[in-house]
Design a protein around this motif. Structure first.
Motif, mmCIF file in Angstrom:
data_model
loop_
_atom_site.group_PDB
_atom_site.id
_atom_site.type_symbol
_atom_site.label_atom_id
_atom_site.label_comp_id
_atom_site.label_asym_id
_atom_site.label_seq_id
_atom_site.Cartn_x
_atom_site.Cartn_y
_atom_site.Cartn_z
ATOM 1 N N UNK A 477 0.838 -1.188 0.000
ATOM 2 C CA UNK A 477 0.000 0.000 0.000
ATOM 3 C C UNK A 477 0.882 1.250 0.000
ATOM 4 N N UNK A 478 0.414 2.334 -0.609
ATOM 5 C CA UNK A 478 1.228 3.562 -0.673
ATOM 6 C C UNK A 478 1.565 4.103 0.713
ATOM 7 N N UNK A 479 2.768 4.643 0.830
ATOM 8 C CA UNK A 479 3.221 5.288 2.061
ATOM 9 C C UNK A 479 3.687 6.705 1.736
ATOM 10 N N UNK A 480 3.149 7.681 2.424
ATOM 11 C CA UNK A 480 3.478 9.079 2.155
ATOM 12 C C UNK A 480 4.950 9.356 2.460
ATOM 13 N N UNK A 481 5.613 10.079 1.555
ATOM 14 C CA UNK A 481 7.019 10.445 1.741
ATOM 15 C C UNK A 481 7.212 11.936 1.912
ATOM 16 N N UNK A 482 6.540 12.720 1.090
ATOM 17 C CA UNK A 482 6.729 14.169 1.104
ATOM 18 C C UNK A 482 5.509 14.814 0.473
ATOM 19 N N UNK A 483 5.398 16.106 0.616
ATOM 20 C CA UNK A 483 4.279 16.803 0.002
ATOM 21 C C UNK A 483 4.265 18.260 0.367
ATOM 22 N N UNK A 489 4.112 12.982 -2.673
ATOM 23 C CA UNK A 489 4.881 11.869 -3.220
ATOM 24 C C UNK A 489 4.733 10.667 -2.304
ATOM 25 N N UNK A 490 4.504 9.492 -2.925
ATOM 26 C CA UNK A 490 4.284 8.265 -2.180
ATOM 27 C C UNK A 490 5.307 7.212 -2.596
ATOM 28 N N UNK A 491 5.696 6.381 -1.650
ATOM 29 C CA UNK A 491 6.440 5.172 -1.963
ATOM 30 C C UNK A 491 5.416 4.070 -2.189
#
Length: 577
Positions: A477-483, A489-491
């Motif tokens: 599942x997507x994991x938030x990295x920055x924004x 941006x998601x990993x």
């Protein structure tokens, strides 16, 4: 092809991205190339791929040079080959010598296949005439000028598949095979070309032997250095296969008269090319790998260059089964097999990003927890040897195909896309090692049952990719990295054993997403929305439409992703971890 497949494309998509030449202009025709040969030159070496129609090329060049008033003598470098038995001994391995589909990547150099004394004799000349040495290895002889005749690999493959051309150092009557082309000729020729690249005087695109284009060697090197500092695309191509679909035709306008657009090569380093010229119709196509080889640290980044040399280690391609069929269920070699048997220093880890998913479509991924591997292998052998079909889902799991989901496929994992999907394959660069368990008893264009590789596949099968671990580890599942304001941006996929990771950039209408390469290249594809504009700190700009793929060299540093549409836009981004 039916009317539905012929309808106009619905997306804006540039099929022939091209970039200006620095320090020269593209010249059209043999006469223009011949006019650059100085009167003081007495030996011209014309090197290039083995699959090229060398007699036709030599005849055209001789006529163009003779029209300038020169006396021209031709010498075929292929006559300097060592005996074929010796060539085979140097290029085949005992383990794979009789394998119909795979060979170990050839080591050594092209020069190992030639007789040095014979090569020297070919270059000897007297008087004021011009001697033209032509054929693979011509650049190893002493010459006043060195030209390279380039034909993109997709045309080389088509020629060899049709039984035309010759292999490196092969006799004229030796049958051709894509096996030898892929694993012997191409690695040797790529290394040979890259070793000569710094001193080639002219690049000649001989895709059409009667209407060539060419550009000076200094200009090619200057242009490659320029490309290594700014975002650029490689020329996309689509191939047909028996399982292929029609999304590339319907949505992007590719190959409307082809049987299918099954395999879309967006960026595959060993085969991709870059078009140089102001006009897409009058360009010189140079290998993408040449750009990397001429400026590896700038393109790859310092650490990536140390790890991978001049190999660009990530590829982007499409698997189009919309209106087609299921892919084969297959796996890729374990790292040790890839190194020791096949000769690649790193293996073919993959991932599937679903851009389009049919309503009833599926993705085959991993073993069932209760799979009986002995029965699986027996069924696969019976299908191959006796044409007896079986239910692959007794042994391999399926997952619903969901648009926007990434499925990780580490080496050794059985997998395949079902019909009705468009997969953006974000993977390690090796791409010629699909070890098939089962291919639905499918027939090729000649009516033969398509080859599978049961022994290779089961030797490389990873039994740990089974049961609940598949869903838990490979369907992340997507994991938030920055924004920030209007972007994030998601990993969306990473594993410790896979050297690359896959991320997703989301930019709202009117928004801008800031990015940094941090001394490692990025590869981007627009997977949702209309288009973005990439702007760099150095002032370069590049538009990127839906489904287009862009290389961001490490040397770019910081750049911005600007949403050009009225809806949300998403980009898949891959990078070395």
């Amino acid at each position: 092809m039916d009317t539905e497949q012929r309808r106009p494309r619905t997306r804006q998509y540039e099929p022939a991205p091209h970039y200006p030449v620095h320090g020269d202009a593209v010249a059209a025709g043999w006469a223009a190339a011949a006019a650059t040969v100085p009167a003081t030159a007495h030996v011209l070496a014309l090197d290039g791929p083995a699959a090229l129609n060398w007699p036709a090329v030599a005849e055209q060049l001789q006529a163009a040079l003779a029209a300038t008033g020169r006396t021209v003598e031709l010498a075929d470098v292929r006559t300097a080959a060592r005996p074929w038995s010796e060539v085979l001994e140097r290029t085949e391995t005992a383990q794979l010598q009789h394998d119909p589909d795979f060979a170990r990547l050839a080591g050594g150099t092209l020069g190992d296949l030639l007789d040095p004394a014979a090569l020297t004799r070919l270059g000897e000349t007297g008087g004021d005439g011009l001697r033209v040495l032509y054929g693979p290895g011509a650049g190893l002889a002493a010459a006043d000028l060195l030209w390279w005749a380039e034909i993109p690999k997709r045309y080389q493959e088509a020629a060899v598949a049709a039984g035309h051309g010759r292999h490196l150092a092969a006799p004229a009557d030796e049958p051709t095979s894509t096996r030898r082309l892929f694993y012997i000729d191409w690695p040797l020729l790529d290394r040979h070309r890259d070793a000569l690249a710094g001193r080639i005087d002219r690049w000649v695109d001989v895709t059409d032997t009667e209407a060539v284009t060419s550009v000076g060697g200094d200009a090619v090197r200057a242009t490659a250095r320029r490309l290594a500092g700014a975002p650029f695309r490689t020329r996309p191509t689509f191939n047909s296969t028996p399982w292929g679909g029609h999304w590339g035709q319907r949505e992007l306008g590719h190959n409307p008269d082809a049987p299918s657009t099954a395999l879309g090569y967006e960026l595959i380093a060993p085969e991709s090319g870059v078009l140089l010229g102001d006009d897409a119709q009058t360009c010189v196509e140079i290998p993408f790998q040449l750009v990397v080889g001429l400026a590896p640290a700038e393109v790859l980044g310092g650490r990536v260059h140390e790890l991978f040399g001049t190999s660009f280690p990530i590829r982007f391609d499409y698997l189009d089964t919309v209106g087609g069929g299921n892919l084969s269920v297959h796996c890729h070699p374990q790292p040790e097999t890839m190194r020791e048997l096949f000769g690649w220093p790193y293996t073919q880890h993959e991932s599937y990003y679903l851009m389009v998913a049919g309503e009833q479509s599926k993705v085959f991924l991993g073993l069932r927890g209760d799979a009986d591997l002995d029965r699986f292998q027996h069924a696969a052998h019976d299908a191959d040897a006796h044409g007896i079909g079986f239910d692959i889902e007794q042994y391999v799991q399926t997952f619903p195909a969901r648009a926007g989901q990434l499925y990780l496929v580490p080496a050794g994992t059985p997998h395949g896309s079902g019909e009705g999907n468009v997969v953006l394959e974000v993977s390690a660069t090796p791409y010629l090692y699909s070890l098939r368990f089962y291919d639905w008893l499918r027939r090729d264009a000649a009516g033969r049952q398509r080859a599978v590789h049961v022994e290779h596949a089961f030797r490389n099968l990873d039994p740990a990719r089974a049961g609940d671990a598949v869903a838990n580890q490979l369907v992340q599942q997507p994991r938030a990295l920055a924004g920030g304001d209007g972007w994030c941006e998601e990993l969306i996929g990473a594993l410790p054993e896979m050297f690359f990771q896959v991320r997703r950039i989301v930019v709202e209408p009117g928004g801008t997403g800031p990015q940094r390469t941090d001394d490692r290249f990025h590869v981007l594809t627009v997977v949702d929305g209309d288009a973005v504009r990439i702007s760099t700190a150095a002032g370069d700009e590049h538009r990127l439409n839906y489904a287009e793929t862009l290389a961001i060299p490490a040397s770019v540093g910081s750049y911005q992703v600007h949403n050009l549409g009225t809806g949300r836009v998403r980009l898949v981004k891959a990078m070395v971890s």
